[in-house]
Design a protein around this motif. Structure first.
Motif, short mmCIF file in Angstrom:
data_model
loop_
_atom_site.label_atom_id
_atom_site.label_comp_id
_atom_site.label_asym_id
_atom_site.label_seq_id
_atom_site.Cartn_x
_atom_site.Cartn_y
_atom_site.Cartn_z
N ARG A 1 -26.77 -131.82 69.80
CA ARG A 1 -26.36 -133.14 70.31
C ARG A 1 -24.88 -133.14 70.66
O ARG A 1 -24.46 -133.68 71.68
N LEU A 2 -24.06 -132.48 69.82
CA LEU A 2 -22.63 -132.41 70.12
C LEU A 2 -22.35 -131.59 71.38
O LEU A 2 -21.49 -131.96 72.19
N ASP A 3 -23.11 -130.48 71.54
CA ASP A 3 -22.95 -129.69 72.76
C ASP A 3 -23.33 -130.49 74.00
O ASP A 3 -22.68 -130.39 75.05
N GLU A 4 -24.38 -131.28 73.86
CA GLU A 4 -24.81 -132.09 75.00
C GLU A 4 -23.77 -133.16 75.34
O GLU A 4 -23.54 -133.47 76.51
N ILE A 5 -23.14 -133.71 74.30
CA ILE A 5 -22.08 -134.71 74.55
C ILE A 5 -20.90 -134.07 75.27
O ILE A 5 -20.35 -134.63 76.23
#
Length: 868
Positions: free
Chosen positions: A102-106
């Motif tokens: 999720r952090l990578d996607e953000i």
């Protein structure tokens, strides 16, 4: 044992393996160390067979074999096989948690938004921001903290949005509708998100400000720390001295030295880099400024100044944008310094054409044969560029702001530089650049009032170099303009002579010398050849003609003003012809971008504009005073179609078709209602409407102009009244007319006498009773038809003469057209009631009679030849 057989022995126990390890460890301690044998490379095997026996022994053996293989590769062994590479890929594969994904996607979404910001794509930014908000909301739903990356992205996005909104307000070309809607929606979204994450945003901003303050340490303190560390480390003074002395290098690593001896080499390096693609113009200017500081001799300073001024002009490569004001002021000061050196020391001359010389050697008057050092350069080109950049800046600055006024104050220093250049060229007797610089000086003062010219000339008192013609108490503005124009009349360049003549005429018209200005314009015959001149000269011609019409109006010459302004207003492109606006071409082909840029570059600065509303008011009032009496004197509808001023007649017809007429608002409304009042004989109402036009306040000597208009309205009101009501009277008292129109008896008698003499009015004066007696002459039907036929025949003859002239190359100038129009007006004024036949006969004395006479002479010659 190979890996294949090791995997087949599934029955080996763990105890056997441990015993073997103990035995091997004991043997190793006793035995001497041996060189490791190169293990045999395992043969290729399918991944499925390899995974058949998966126990601890197989995993240990595989790990040991992998280590041996890696050692072999490090020692220079052969490359790995495909199977081994696939094993390495399986080992490198990592497994991420849902939180990390999720952090990578953000972060990926934030990078997409950054790329969209670079191209100003707010549609993509809006879509990605919605996605980012959903990801952050999912993060908070999982009871996880807000990512710092999101807060930083929100702060950066807010600042970028504010910058985009400010840029959009000032931009001339707006963005498309879809992008603008996305920008406005982003404004609301960021406002909502900033309010929701206000606490996190404030904390992040405080941290960023603290970090920036911590990183901004003085450079000198850091240098001291580095030097202290070197001294403590035993580097000695040699390393310090090596750090203190640097060698500046230019493009390509060429060394530059800022010493008097190395000036010419450095100048050569700078000139070679000039104009190349990746040349840093700011760095070039900085280098030349340092060279100017170390220059010692006059020759060195001249060489550096010539290169420095050229570099400043090269800084602005765009044609559309103007030169920055700071650079312009610096270039102006350096041009002044350049002129001072060559004007005060006659042994140095800057000119465009010189003999070749070595640019790396020092030159002085003692080394030259004639004692004069001639340097290749062009001061007049610098003056022209300064003037052009000044005009371009005025074209691009908002004329209704204070910045325009501040920029206009720089005209004083520019005018002083032009006059100093004129003084230099007068001293060196260079004719061609002297004519150009005199024309530049004339263009700054020909259209300005005396007070402004005096303010510009006052800047020359502090100059150490002054031209021959300077404004003094004995030399007035008109005399100064006259001296400059007479100098240009003697120039070899025809364009300078033409522009000098137009400027001279404009100045005379500005000072109400109508007859002098008119005679100069007609004797110059510019109207015959102005169509072949360049666009700038045609614009100056149009401005001169318009100013001449305004001069005639101010002097009370209504007919001359109307005839002069007629051609300009008939085109319906007044602003375009005067270079005060771009014409909107609705039904014509659109201009190309190059043509539009060229047309905009020709626009005059705002302070040189002629007020078009004042110009229109003067033209329409003049047309009213000429047309209304003419309309009242004509009976037939066919003769009413022959108009003098089509624009005025069009507005008058439109006003007549109006069902309801409200109070006048614009200048046209005032004049149209005044025309109707004049037609009805209400001269007082007409006078009040005309005098209430607010635009007259911009006219110089407004009180005298209003008084003149009142007198002209009284006179033309009397003429209109006599033309309109003459059929209803047999006699009319002169005293009654004098009382009704507030004119003296002598003026009334003079006006009626002129009308009778010009055969405009069929009447006579009875001096015994002080009355005017009207004569009625009624034409029969055959007489009216004969008169109509004669008019058509005269029109046909005139058309035939024009066709003959165009066929045999007979060219008619502007004066001929004026004579033809004057004859047409004479014929129309002669065709009055009471004397139609005589007026028609007088009308046949024009161009048609000359044409018929010419045919008669040809017939007489043919008959005489046949007789012989």
């Amino acid at each position: 044992m190979s890996r294949f057989f090791r995997q087949l022995g599934d029955s080996d126990s763990d105890t056997e393996e441990s015993d073997e390890e103990l035995l091997t460890s004991g043997d190793e301690d006793l035995a001497p160390p041996k060189q490791p044998q190169k293990p045999s490379k395992p043969t290729g095997m399918s991944r499925f067979l390899r995974t058949a026996g998966t126990d601890s022994s197989s995993s240990e053996s595989e790990s040991s074999s992998d280590e041996n293989e890696s050692d072999e590769d490090d020692l220079g062994g052969g490359p790995k096989s495909d199977e081994d590479e696939s094993d390495d890929e399986d080992i490198k594969r990592t497994i991420k948690s849902t939180k990390d994904k999720r952090l990578d996607e953000i972060e990926a979404t934030g990078k997409v938004m950054e790329n969209a910001l670079k191209i100003n794509d707010w549609v993509a930014i809006s879509a990605e921001f919605d996605k980012l908000l959903r990801l952050v909301q999912r993060q908070s739903n999982s009871a996880e903290p807000i990512p710092p990356f999101f807060v930083k992205a929100l702060i950066n996005l807010e600042s970028s949005l504010n910058a985009a909104l400010a840029k959009e307000k000032e931009a001339k070309k707006k963005m498309n509708a879809m992008n603008a809607r996305a920008l406005n929606s982003m404004k609301q979204k960021i406002k909502k998100a900033s309010k929701e994450y206000e606490k996190e945003t404030q904390q992040t901003r405080m941290l960023l400000s603290a970090n920036s303050a911590a990183h901004t340490q003085p450079t000198e303190a850091r240098v001291r720390k580095v030097r202290k560390a070197i001294v403590d480390g035993g580097g000695g003074e040699d390393e310090l001295e090596a750090d203190d002395h640097f060698t500046v290098v230019g493009k390509g690593g060429k060394a530059m030295q800022f010493t008097p001896d190395a000036i010419y080499k450095t100048l050569k390096i700078v000139n070679e880099a000039r104009g190349k693609k990746n040349t840093d113009r700011t760095e070039q200017i900085r280098i030349l400024e340092k060279l100017l500081e170390v220059a010692v001799t006059s020759y060195q300073r001249l060489r550096v100044l010539l290169a420095l001024v050229s570099s400043r002009f090269d800084f602005n490569a765009s044609v559309a944008n103007y030169m920055p004001i700071e650079l312009w002021l610096a270039a102006q000061r350096e041009v002044d310094q350049l002129i001072s050196i060559v004007a005060l020391d006659s042994s140095y001359v800057v000119q465009e054409h010189t003999d070749d010389y070595d640019e790396l050697l020092e030159r002085s008057p003692t080394t030259e044969p004639d004692g004069v050092v001639r340097i290749r350069g062009s001061i007049i080109s610098f003056v022209d560029r300064l003037d052009d950049e000044f005009t371009k800046s005025l074209q691009n600055i908002d004329p209704h702001g204070t910045e325009y006024v501040d920029r206009l104050k720089d005209e004083k220093v520019l005018y002083r530089t032009i006059c100093r250049a004129q003084a230099y060229y007068e001293h060196t007797k260079q004719a061609e650049p002297l004519g150009r610089v005199v024309m530049r000086r004339l263009e700054h003062i020909y259209c300005k009032p005396d007070a402004v010219v005096g303010a510009l000339e006052s800047s020359l008192t502090s100059s150490d170099v002054q031209p021959s013609a300077v404004l003094t108490s004995a030399l007035t503005t008109s005399n100064l303009i006259h001296r400059l124009c007479v100098h240009l009349y003697q120039a070899d360049y025809s364009l300078l002579r033409t522009r000098a003549m137009l400027s001279h005429v404009y100045h005379h018209a500005l000072h109400n010398d109508f007859y002098i200005a008119r005679d100069m314009l007609l004797m110059s015959h510019l109207q015959e050849s102005i169509h072949s001149a360049d666009v700038a000269t045609q614009i100056l011609y149009n401005r001169t003609v318009v100013q001449l019409g305004l001069c005639a109006f101010r002097c009370g010459l209504i007919k001359e003003a109307q005839a002069t302004l007629q051609d300009i207003f008939a085109s319906q492109r007044v602003k375009e012809l005067l270079a005060q606006g771009v014409h909107q071409q609705r039904y014509q082909a659109q201009l190309t971008p190059e043509q539009e840029r060229a047309e905009r570059s020709r626009q005059l600065p705002f302070h040189m504009h002629i007020n078009t509303e004042l110009l229109e008011a003067a033209f329409l009032v003049s047309s009213m005073l000429v047309e209304i009496p003419l309309l009242a004197s004509i009976e037939s509808e066919e003769q009413k179609r022959k108009v003098i001023s089509k624009p005025f007649r069009r507005l008058l017809d439109f006003a007549d078709r109006q069902v309801f007429t409200g109070p006048p608002e614009s200048t046209r409304d005032h004049i149209m209602q005044a025309s109707k009042a004049l037609q009805n004989g209400e001269w007082e109402k007409c006078r009040d409407l005309v005098q209430n036009i607010k635009i007259w306040s911009l006219m110089p000597e407004v009180v005298a102009v209003k008084e003149m208009l009142a007198n002209r309205i009284q006179e033309q009101g009397l003429r209109t009244y006599l033309f309109t009501y003459a059929p209803y009277y047999s006699t009319l008292s002169l005293s009654l007319l004098s009382q009704s129109f507030s004119l003296s008896l002598r003026t009334v008698t003079s006006i009626i006498s002129k009308m009778i003499w010009n055969e405009e009015l069929s009447a006579s004066l009875d001096q015994s009773t002080d009355t005017v007696v009207f004569h009625r002459i009624e034409h029969s039907r055959p007489q009216q038809i004969a008169q109509l036929v004669s008019e058509k025949i005269s029109t046909l003859v005139e058309h035939n003469e024009k066709t003959l002239d165009s066929k045999f190359g007979g060219a008619s100038g502007w004066g001929d057209r004026g004579d033809a129009k004057g004859e047409k007006r004479g014929e129309q004024t002669q065709e009055r009631r009471g004397n139609r036949t005589r007026g028609a006969l007088r009308g046949a004395r024009g161009r048609g009679s000359r044409f018929a006479q010419g045919l008669g002479n040809q017939m007489a010659e043919l008959s005489s030849q046949r007789a012989h």
